[in-house]
Design a protein around this motif. Structure first.
Motif, PDB file in Angstrom:
ATOM      1  N   ARG A 140     -13.479  20.337   2.859  1.00 24.03           N
ATOM      2  CA  ARG A 140     -13.415  19.347   3.925  1.00 24.03           C
ATOM      3  C   ARG A 140     -14.699  19.358   4.770  1.00 24.03           C
ATOM      4  NH1 ARG A 140     -10.611  17.784   1.194  1.00 24.03           N
ATOM      5  NH2 ARG A 140     -12.023  16.040   1.546  1.00 24.03           N
ATOM      6  N   ILE A 141     -15.248  20.532   5.015  1.00 25.59           N
ATOM      7  CA  ILE A 141     -16.477  20.624   5.814  1.00 25.59           C
ATOM      8  C   ILE A 141     -17.635  19.967   5.068  1.00 25.59           C
ATOM      9  CG2 ILE A 141     -18.206  22.195   6.786  1.00 25.59           C
ATOM     10  CD1 ILE A 141     -15.943  24.211   7.279  1.00 25.59           C
ATOM     11  N   VAL A 142     -17.778  20.274   3.790  1.00 28.29           N
ATOM     12  CA  VAL A 142     -18.873  19.707   3.000  1.00 28.29           C
ATOM     13  C   VAL A 142     -18.719  18.191   2.884  1.00 28.29           C
ATOM     14  CG1 VAL A 142     -19.933  19.622   0.698  1.00 28.29           C
ATOM     15  CG2 VAL A 142     -19.335  21.831   1.726  1.00 28.29           C
ATOM     16  N   ALA A 143     -17.508  17.716   2.668  1.00 27.83           N
ATOM     17  CA  ALA A 143     -17.280  16.270   2.581  1.00 27.83           C
ATOM     18  C   ALA A 143     -17.645  15.590   3.899  1.00 27.83           C
ATOM     19  CB  ALA A 143     -15.817  15.992   2.224  1.00 27.83           C
ATOM     20  N   SER A 144     -17.323  16.241   5.015  1.00 30.28           N
ATOM     21  CA  SER A 144     -17.667  15.691   6.325  1.00 30.28           C
ATOM     22  C   SER A 144     -19.177  15.672   6.530  1.00 30.28           C
ATOM     23  CB  SER A 144     -16.997  16.528   7.422  1.00 30.28           C
ATOM     24  OG  SER A 144     -17.274  16.005   8.701  1.00 30.28           O
ATOM     25  N   TYR A 145     -19.863  16.695   6.044  1.00 32.82           N
ATOM     26  CA  TYR A 145     -21.327  16.757   6.152  1.00 32.82           C
ATOM     27  C   TYR A 145     -21.971  15.601   5.405  1.00 32.82           C
ATOM     28  CZ  TYR A 145     -26.087  18.388   5.122  1.00 32.82           C
ATOM     29  OH  TYR A 145     -27.449  18.472   4.961  1.00 32.82           O
ATOM     30  N   VAL A 146     -21.516  15.351   4.187  1.00 35.49           N
ATOM     31  CA  VAL A 146     -22.083  14.260   3.384  1.00 35.49           C
ATOM     32  C   VAL A 146     -21.788  12.915   4.029  1.00 35.49           C
ATOM     33  CG1 VAL A 146     -22.001  13.089   1.147  1.00 35.49           C
ATOM     34  CG2 VAL A 146     -21.971  15.594   1.247  1.00 35.49           C
ATOM     35  N   PHE A 187     -22.646  23.255   8.236  1.00 41.42           N
ATOM     36  CA  PHE A 187     -21.576  23.351   9.226  1.00 41.42           C
ATOM     37  C   PHE A 187     -21.952  22.659  10.529  1.00 41.42           C
ATOM     38  CE2 PHE A 187     -19.677  25.941  12.751  1.00 41.42           C
ATOM     39  CZ  PHE A 187     -18.418  25.378  12.659  1.00 41.42           C
ATOM     40  N   ASN A 188     -23.150  22.939  11.027  1.00 36.77           N
ATOM     41  CA  ASN A 188     -23.568  22.390  12.318  1.00 36.77           C
ATOM     42  C   ASN A 188     -23.702  20.872  12.297  1.00 36.77           C
ATOM     43  OD1 ASN A 188     -23.655  24.907  13.544  1.00 36.77           O
ATOM     44  ND2 ASN A 188     -25.821  25.236  13.074  1.00 36.77           N
ATOM     45  N   LYS A 189     -24.097  20.316  11.174  1.00 32.78           N
ATOM     46  CA  LYS A 189     -24.308  18.868  11.081  1.00 32.78           C
ATOM     47  C   LYS A 189     -23.106  18.120  10.490  1.00 32.78           C
ATOM     48  CE  LYS A 189     -29.362  18.962  10.760  1.00 32.78           C
ATOM     49  NZ  LYS A 189     -30.549  18.505   9.969  1.00 32.78           N
ATOM     50  N   SER A 190     -22.079  18.837  10.158  1.00 33.66           N
ATOM     51  CA  SER A 190     -20.933  18.204   9.488  1.00 33.66           C
ATOM     52  C   SER A 190     -20.074  17.365  10.432  1.00 33.66           C
ATOM     53  CB  SER A 190     -20.053  19.268   8.832  1.00 33.66           C
ATOM     54  OG  SER A 190     -19.402  20.074   9.814  1.00 33.66           O
ATOM     55  N   LYS A 191     -20.080  17.734  11.723  1.00 36.84           N
ATOM     56  CA  LYS A 191     -19.184  17.096  12.700  1.00 36.84           C
ATOM     57  C   LYS A 191     -17.730  17.217  12.249  1.00 36.84           C
ATOM     58  CE  LYS A 191     -22.750  13.689  13.899  1.00 36.84           C
ATOM     59  NZ  LYS A 191     -23.077  12.256  13.958  1.00 36.84           N
ATOM     60  N   TYR A 192     -17.447  18.328  11.603  1.00 36.94           N
ATOM     61  CA  TYR A 192     -16.111  18.535  11.040  1.00 36.94           C
ATOM     62  C   TYR A 192     -15.052  18.631  12.127  1.00 36.94           C
ATOM     63  CZ  TYR A 192     -12.179  21.072   8.957  1.00 36.94           C
ATOM     64  OH  TYR A 192     -10.926  21.468   8.566  1.00 36.94           O
TER      65      TYR A 192
END
Length: 333
Positions: free
Chosen positions: A299-305, A324-329
């Protein structure tokens, strides 16, 4: 009253306009996805599934030399020919042959799924060549269900006979869950995804979350029509539990300050196959599926993309903290 009515009408109008924008964006997104899938479907892919398992089941002293010549990678030189023939006649091996033939008399469905998978691999990773695909039996070695090496893909069919098959009675239930033929294409995609991500370089829990998350995101690209539950190896009920409890899981990770921990015990608790993920909370551990950390990382990686204009190659080389920091998860509530 007229003023309030006008304001109400404006709010209703804005709401309808926003809905139209959302519908339009969904339509454009679906249209682009369909266009991409049509493009991928045109990629030429040619391969056969070579049934070594059947050929070995029919082995004779006369056919052995040709079989060794065609499949040298499956015959160790330290064993004499008599050993191979003796093994083919072993009663246990013959029972395995019979059970595999029952389930896998025809592999046309698997070939169709692999064909689509290889097309997607060619699109996203054009440097990867279509492999030689060989099916075998291998003493129900479930730790090596699928092996990919030097352009050769080997699938052990005796590990996909169905989760309730009597061969698996002594194997833990959580492992047997994915011993179904429907899991073959997902397991093959996992091997390719793992190769692209490479070994985990960061020892932190976050580093592991992101590494597994990258693998799952690649599987999203390679298997767009496969359900999320099948991609991660969950039942539909397990996947639903992960979705519903995502916020609670994330809060636990944060409150326990796990993200930057290097405690090796966190991996078997939340990353590796197990009966369940271990929160050490009775009300959760009874229902939590294993590998829940992989789900969160996904979920974090998908949010980052989704929130950053990055290419697939940029994603693969990005470090865990950047992602993580740029994902806005934000987990679902």
């Amino acid at each position: 009253m007229n003023y309030l009515k006008r304001c109400r009408n404006i709010r209703v109008g804005n709401f309808r306009f926003l809905n139209l924008i959302i519908v339009f964006c969904i339509f454009v997104s679906c249209s682009n996805e369909n266009k991409l899938e049509k493009e991928i479907a045109e990629i030429p892919v040619d391969f056969d599934i070579e049934r070594f398992d059947q050929l070995f089941a029919q082995l004779t002293p006369e056919s052995l030399p040709e079989l060794k010549n065609n499949f040298p990678f499956l015959f160790s030189e330290k064993y004499e020919d008599s050993i191979w023939f003796k093994r083919s006649q072993d009663t246990i091996q013959q029972e395995v042959n019979k059970e595999v033939e029952k389930v896998f008399l025809d592999l046309s469905a698997e070939k169709k799924e692999l064909h689509s998978l290889f097309q997607h691999i060619q699109y996203y990773f054009p440097q990867i060549k279509v492999p030689r695909v060989v099916t075998i039996t291998n003493d129900v070695d479930y730790r090596n269900k699928v092996v990919l090496s030097k352009g050769l893909l080997v699938v052990s069919l005796d590990t996909y006979l169905g989760k309730d098959h009597h061969f698996y009675e002594s194997i833990q239930k959580y492992l047997r869950q994915n011993f179904n033929r429907q899991n073959i294409v997902s397991d093959v995609a996992s091997v390719y995804a793992k190769n692209q991500v490479g070994p985990i370089r960061e020892r932190t829990f976050l580093g592991n979350l992101i590494s597994f998350g990258k693998e799952m995101y690649i599987k999203d690209l390679l298997l767009p029509s496969l359900s999320n539950a099948r991609k991660i190896g969950y039942t539909e009920e397990q996947y639903k539990w992960a979705e519903v409890n995502e916020d609670q899981i994330w809060r636990y990770f944060i409150e326990k300050q796990l993200l930057y921990s290097t405690d090796s015990e966190l991996m078997p608790r939340f990353m590796y196959p197990a009966p369940f993920s271990k929160f050490y909370l009775e009300e959760i551990d009874k229902e939590a599926p294993d590998r829940i950390g992989q789900y969160i990382g996904w979920r974090i990686v998908a949010s980052y993309v989704e929130n950053n204009n990055v290419s697939l190659q940029q994603l693969l080389i990005a470090d865990a903290e950047t992602i993580f920091n740029k994902s806005k998860y934000k987990p679902k509530r």
